[in-house]
Enzyme design. Structure first.
Site, PDB file in Angstrom:
ATOM      1  N   GLY A  50       4.203   9.030   5.908  1.00 34.91           N
ATOM      2  CA  GLY A  50       4.687   7.654   5.644  1.00 34.91           C
ATOM      3  C   GLY A  50       3.720   6.931   5.307  1.00 34.91           C
ATOM      4  O   GLY A  50       2.529   7.157   5.155  1.00 34.91           O
ATOM      5  N   HIS A  51       4.017   5.610   5.102  1.00 37.69           N
ATOM      6  CA  HIS A  51       2.900   4.538   4.659  1.00 37.69           C
ATOM      7  C   HIS A  51       3.377   3.184   4.887  1.00 37.69           C
ATOM      8  O   HIS A  51       4.647   2.938   4.844  1.00 37.69           O
ATOM      9  CB  HIS A  51       2.414   4.870   3.299  1.00 37.69           C
ATOM     10  CG  HIS A  51       1.086   4.454   3.046  1.00 37.69           C
ATOM     11  ND1 HIS A  51       0.303   3.063   3.133  1.00 37.69           N
ATOM     12  CD2 HIS A  51      -0.140   5.199   2.795  1.00 37.69           C
ATOM     13  CE1 HIS A  51      -0.902   2.999   3.227  1.00 37.69           C
ATOM     14  NE2 HIS A  51      -1.194   4.270   2.609  1.00 37.69           N
ATOM     15  N   ASP A  52       2.589   2.153   5.328  1.00 34.89           N
ATOM     16  CA  ASP A  52       2.890   0.900   5.431  1.00 34.89           C
ATOM     17  C   ASP A  52       2.344   0.103   4.248  1.00 34.89           C
ATOM     18  O   ASP A  52       1.306   0.696   3.634  1.00 34.89           O
ATOM     19  CB  ASP A  52       2.476   0.204   6.577  1.00 34.89           C
ATOM     20  CG  ASP A  52       3.129   0.740   7.872  1.00 34.89           C
ATOM     21  OD1 ASP A  52       4.184   1.756   7.702  1.00 34.89           O
ATOM     22  OD2 ASP A  52       2.498   0.726   8.903  1.00 34.89           O
ATOM     23  N   GLY A  53       2.806  -0.961   3.733  1.00 37.11           N
ATOM     24  CA  GLY A  53       2.137  -1.962   2.959  1.00 37.11           C
ATOM     25  C   GLY A  53       2.636  -3.394   3.322  1.00 37.11           C
ATOM     26  O   GLY A  53       3.337  -3.947   3.505  1.00 37.11           O
ATOM     27  N   GLY A  76       2.178 -12.048   2.238  1.00 36.67           N
ATOM     28  CA  GLY A  76       3.392 -12.536   2.849  1.00 36.67           C
ATOM     29  C   GLY A  76       4.759 -11.558   2.833  1.00 36.67           C
ATOM     30  O   GLY A  76       5.788 -11.840   3.144  1.00 36.67           O
ATOM     31  N   SER A  91       0.692  -1.264   0.045  1.00 31.20           N
ATOM     32  CA  SER A  91      -0.028  -0.230  -0.081  1.00 31.20           C
ATOM     33  C   SER A  91       0.904   1.298   0.031  1.00 31.20           C
ATOM     34  O   SER A  91       0.217   2.452  -0.248  1.00 31.20           O
ATOM     35  CB  SER A  91      -1.070   0.020   1.149  1.00 31.20           C
ATOM     36  OG  SER A  91      -1.921  -0.890   1.002  1.00 31.20           O
TER      37      SER A  91
END
Length: 357
Positions: free
Chosen positions: A315-318, A322, A77
């Site tokens: 920011g962002h995480d994704g 897995g 993401s």
């Protein structure tokens, strides 16, 4: 609105060897099969940028192929910020009004109730559209996959009235990608290549699995009952989820994208790719979160906003099948950190917390 500009820094040079040791210790402790870490600090006073990279483990436990700093991982993401950046580029060019109803651009769009007459690109980029966000329908591998995906949204419910609150929405970003296609006359994938990958010099970044295969590509791993990670049964998400989460890249390439935002819209060669006001608007507070202690304290246009030790982070995480990725920017110091992983207890090994402690 003014562009985010890094402040002066007198910090010691980044110690790449230290961060290699740190990554090794944390990844081993948290059973991460493979990882790539990158740290970027903008040069000040005419000095060049600093870039430190580290890698750990293997790309695939079944084959034992080593992870290296030039390996590509799925960034999940974090892709949403890239999609938002292209949308803002189109706004800069006068092709897109962030606050105009999407029905003006997509006259055939049908959403629950009269949502199509009200929802805007700003709603999509801030997760305030109310469209059910967990629609992962595979609409095929063709270049018309986003058009087909947008057509099926007529059957998708609204989880809340438009603009009433915030709810994470993958579907909204797929729809945003379709808007980009209509405005550019090509695929979302092509728009990313032409507007970001090529001008930023990203030679190992792609959106399709056949592009990842040209490089050392990470494979996702899932943790079994014994606590050990094993290879995920599927490599990637459907192409229809591209604008929401299908970019694969190296840590250095992700940091080159981060640099664009740290400098207020400039490529490394000085080319302006995004207006300074647009870069600032992406980082500005656009929406509040119902719970400001889970993902972040607020949302920008694509970016998550965090408070950290009295400073402002974006920011962002994704997360994909897995694989997990984490990107944090500290604009006041011209600093960005990215961590890409392919399994394990990644939440305990992420850039914004354990890596930087």
């Amino acid at each position: 609105m003014t562009a985010v500009q890094p402040g002066p820094t007198t910090s010691a040079p980044i110690d790449a060897a230290h961060w290699q040791r740190r990554l090794f210790a944390l990844a081993a402790r948290h059973r991460v099969p493979g990882a790539s870490l990158g740290i970027l600090r903008l040069g000040a006073g005419g000095r060049p940028d600093e870039l430190a990279e580290a890698a750990y483990g293997v790309l695939n436990r079944a084959t034992g192929v080593a992870a290296t700093t030039d390996s590509v991982f799925q960034i999940g993401s974090i892709t949403k910020v890239w999609t938002a950046t292209v949308a803002l580029q189109l706004a800069d060019e006068g092709l897109l009004d962030l606050d105009a109803p999407l029905a003006r651009l997509l006259p055939g769009l049908r959403l629950a109730g009269d949502a199509a007459e009200q929802v805007t690109m700003r709603h999509l980029l801030t997760h305030t559209s109310g469209i059910d966000g967990d629609v992962f329908t595979d609409t095929g591998r063709g270049d018309d996959c986003l058009e087909k995906y947008a057509a099926l949204l007529t059957e998708v419910a609204q989880v809340h009235p438009i603009g009433a609150t915030w709810s994470y929405c993958n579907s909204g970003f797929a729809l945003a990608g379709y808007v980009i296609e209509r405005l550019t006359g090509g695929t979302w994938d092509a728009a990313l290549r032409q507007r970001l990958f090529a001008p930023l010099g990203l030679t190992r970044t792609g959106t399709l699995p056949e592009e990842a295969l040209l490089h050392r590509a990470g494979v996702g791993h899932v943790t079994g009952p014994d606590g050990e990670p094993s290879r995920a049964p599927v490599w990637g998400l459907p192409r229809s989820m591209g604008p929401a989460g299908l970019i694969n890249a190296t840590a250095a390439d992700v940091l080159a994208f981060a640099r664009l935002h740290l400098t207020g819209g400039l490529a490394a060669d000085g080319t302006r790719l995004l207006a300074a006001d647009s870069a600032a608007a992406m980082a500005d507070r656009q929406a509040d979160l119902p719970d400001e202690h889970t993902l972040g304290d607020s949302w920008g246009l694509g970016w998550i906003r965090f408070g950290w030790d009295g400073a402002r982070l974006i920011g962002h995480d994704g997360n994909t099948l897995g694989q997990s990725a984490f990107l944090r920017l500290l604009p006041a110091q011209g600093l960005a950190v990215v961590l890409l992983t392919n399994g394990g207890n990644t939440r305990q090994c992420q850039a914004s917390r354990a890596i930087l402690v």
